[in-house]
Design an enzyme around this catalytic site. Structure first.
Site, mmCIF file in Angstrom:
data_model
loop_
_atom_site.group_PDB
_atom_site.id
_atom_site.type_symbol
_atom_site.label_atom_id
_atom_site.label_comp_id
_atom_site.label_asym_id
_atom_site.label_seq_id
_atom_site.Cartn_x
_atom_site.Cartn_y
_atom_site.Cartn_z
ATOM 1 N N ASN A 213 0.828 -1.196 0.000
ATOM 2 C CA ASN A 213 0.000 0.000 0.000
ATOM 3 C C ASN A 213 0.868 1.253 0.000
ATOM 4 O O ASN A 213 2.103 1.176 -0.092
ATOM 5 C CB ASN A 213 -0.974 -0.017 1.192
ATOM 6 C CG ASN A 213 -0.239 -0.028 2.527
ATOM 7 O OD1 ASN A 213 0.923 0.349 2.646
ATOM 8 N ND2 ASN A 213 -0.935 -0.475 3.557
ATOM 9 N N SER A 236 -3.184 -1.804 -7.101
ATOM 10 C CA SER A 236 -3.341 -2.345 -8.448
ATOM 11 C C SER A 236 -4.017 -1.376 -9.418
ATOM 12 O O SER A 236 -4.877 -0.576 -9.038
ATOM 13 C CB SER A 236 -4.155 -3.632 -8.389
ATOM 14 O OG SER A 236 -4.208 -4.258 -9.651
ATOM 15 N N HIS A 261 -9.182 -6.106 -6.120
ATOM 16 C CA HIS A 261 -8.157 -5.803 -5.113
ATOM 17 C C HIS A 261 -8.652 -4.768 -4.116
ATOM 18 O O HIS A 261 -8.092 -4.632 -3.029
ATOM 19 C CB HIS A 261 -6.881 -5.308 -5.789
ATOM 20 C CG HIS A 261 -6.137 -6.388 -6.511
ATOM 21 N ND1 HIS A 261 -5.461 -7.395 -5.863
ATOM 22 C CD2 HIS A 261 -5.967 -6.625 -7.833
ATOM 23 C CE1 HIS A 261 -4.903 -8.198 -6.750
ATOM 24 N NE2 HIS A 261 -5.192 -7.760 -7.952
ATOM 25 N N ASP A 360 -1.066 -12.291 -13.911
ATOM 26 C CA ASP A 360 -1.009 -12.146 -12.453
ATOM 27 C C ASP A 360 -0.570 -13.436 -11.766
ATOM 28 O O ASP A 360 0.144 -13.402 -10.766
ATOM 29 C CB ASP A 360 -2.387 -11.759 -11.908
ATOM 30 C CG ASP A 360 -2.694 -10.284 -12.082
ATOM 31 O OD1 ASP A 360 -1.760 -9.508 -12.362
ATOM 32 O OD2 ASP A 360 -3.871 -9.909 -11.943
ATOM 33 N N HIS A 419 46.630 11.173 -10.478
ATOM 34 C CA HIS A 419 45.993 10.205 -11.371
ATOM 35 C C HIS A 419 46.926 9.865 -12.539
ATOM 36 O O HIS A 419 47.133 8.701 -12.883
ATOM 37 C CB HIS A 419 44.679 10.773 -11.923
ATOM 38 C CG HIS A 419 43.529 10.669 -10.980
ATOM 39 N ND1 HIS A 419 43.505 11.307 -9.773
ATOM 40 C CD2 HIS A 419 42.337 9.986 -11.074
ATOM 41 C CE1 HIS A 419 42.363 11.040 -9.155
ATOM 42 N NE2 HIS A 419 41.640 10.240 -9.917
#
Length: 429
Positions: A213, A236, A261, A360, A419
């Site tokens: 949620n 959903s 849902h 699903d 470097h």
């Protein structure tokens, strides 16, 4: 439900509002922040307090995790038909995952250095399975199943238990079948915090997966950095985009299935056929009366469902791309043409016969997908998200020498002489 035609007042304003951004409200943000702080400070004690408050269950260090006996009881309680369905889904998930995982590779660059990438599974991940009105057995498979296919050594599950301290046996069996051997009986934002930060009893994970949620989604967002996440999958959603070839009964069934849902689900239907809207409305009315969860579904149909009559199918495609639905059902005569134009959907189901429910539960791709407009930025859960990417560089003497001039020039431009020296010293010696 909201029904609008392109000729109606308010249509343009409504369509513009469909271009969403998954940004939480201040109330959700503040509440979740407080929960995370409590779990961080109080550990197990905070988990037990939230379980008492939200789930009406008394938990302790001894009952926080699902026991081996509970796993064994679940295996005995689950019917052969359920076991068969779980096995079928896991088989498809595994085969799909194998084809989508990234493989190690290397090549020699222009200077002769051997460069490449290697991919290794995360050592420990967490998968969240929402509780609520239904045991989401398929969500356990669509998260943990991919972790198992990617050969993750440790998978921690989290799902809220009932007031009796038990987790649904089919859900437990699915988690076990998908390789989960640890399950905490905790839900909500507090479960995400426990997995990300750890407590006295819960060892933290490297990455958190799974839908939830708005509080679960916000917890994942806030905890990025302490842990990595898959995506932000919330309540959903489905959008059906159809021309006149759509079967009204099938379309209504897909809309009702996602509305099942409940809660904050979002249901949309877009078509260039005004006649089809009427047919779908009638089909929804007929089918709704036959469904066991009609009460939940009716609320979603009334409050969270929209139907749009667009001027052209191209307009419908544009609306879909702005809306970025979790599930898109694409039903039209020119499938190949319009499929190429869809850019932002989490998953696309093509044609009248492609029921979203097959995706699903069974088809193979994960149903854990971006919602709330997140499809513009995120893809759905994939097997390669359970893999850690590491780049590899190996130089021999010739490659170092060929690289020197360019490295020294970059070092000069950026004022980083150490470097440059770190490369030249290898050439000189």
């Amino acid at each position: 439900m909201k029904v609008l035609s392109y000729r109606d007042p308010g249509y343009v304003e409504f369509v513009q509002g469909l271009k969403r951004r998954a940004i939480p409200g201040d109330d959700v943000r503040d509440l979740v922040s407080g929960i995370i702080s409590e779990v961080s400070a109080k550990g197990d004690a905070a988990l037990f307090e939230y379980a008492r408050r939200f789930d009406r269950v008394e938990l302790s260090k001894e009952s926080l995790f699902v026991s081996e006996a509970e796993f064994a009881e679940a295996k005995k309680a689950v019917s052969p038909a359920t076991k068969k369905a779980i096995a079928a889904s896991l088989k498809n998930i595994t085969e799909f995952a194998k084809r989508s995982m990234r493989k190690d590779w290397s090549y020699r660059n222009a200077e002769g250095a051997r460069v490449g990438e290697r991919f290794t599974p995360f050592e420990r991940v967490g998968v969240y399975v929402p509780g609520g009105k239904a045991p989401l057995v398929s969500t356990a498979l669509m998260t943990a199943g991919f972790a198992k296919a990617a050969k993750v050594p440790e998978i921690l599950g989290a799902t809220p238990c009932g007031p009796d301290g038990k987790v649904n046996p089919a859900l437990l069996y699915a988690l076990y079948a998908a390789g989960v051997r640890e399950v905490i009986k905790i839900g909500g934002a507090q479960a995400i915090a426990a997995m990300a930060l750890g407590t006295e009893s819960v060892s933290p994970v490297d990455r958190v997966f799974g839908p939830g949620n708005k509080f679960v989604v916000e917890a994942k967002r806030q905890l990025v950095g302490a842990v990595s996440i898959d995506l932000l999958p919330g309540p959903s959603e489905v959008l059906v985009l159809s021309d006149k070839t759509g079967n009204a009964e099938f379309i209504a069934a897909d809309l009702l299935a996602q509305a099942e849902h409940g809660g904050d689900s979002v249901i949309g239907f877009v078509t260039d056929s005004k006649a089809l809207i009427g047919k779908v409305q009638k089909a929804i009315g007929r089918q709704l009366e036959t469904l066991s969860r009609a009460e939940y579904i009716r609320e979603v149909i009334e409050k969270e469902t929209f139907m749009l009559h667009v001027k052209s199918f191209a307009d419908g495609v544009a609306i879909s791309n702005d809306f970025a639905p979790e599930h898109l059902s694409l039903v039209c005569a020119e499938e190949k043409k319009w499929l190429k134009e869809i850019r932002t959907a989490g998953a696309i189901y093509v044609g009248n016969l492609s029921a979203v429910a097959v995706g699903d539960f069974l088809a193979g791709p994960s149903h854990t997908l971006p919602t709330g407009g997140g499809g513009r930025s995120f893809s759905g859960l994939r097997a390669d998200q359970f893999q850690r990417r590491t780049s590899v560089v190996k130089l021999d003497a010739g490659a170092v020498k060929k690289s020197l001039a360019s490295v020294e020039e970059f070092a000069r431009i950026e004022g980083l002489d150490a470097h440059g020296r770190s490369v030249s010293i290898r050439v000189e010696n």
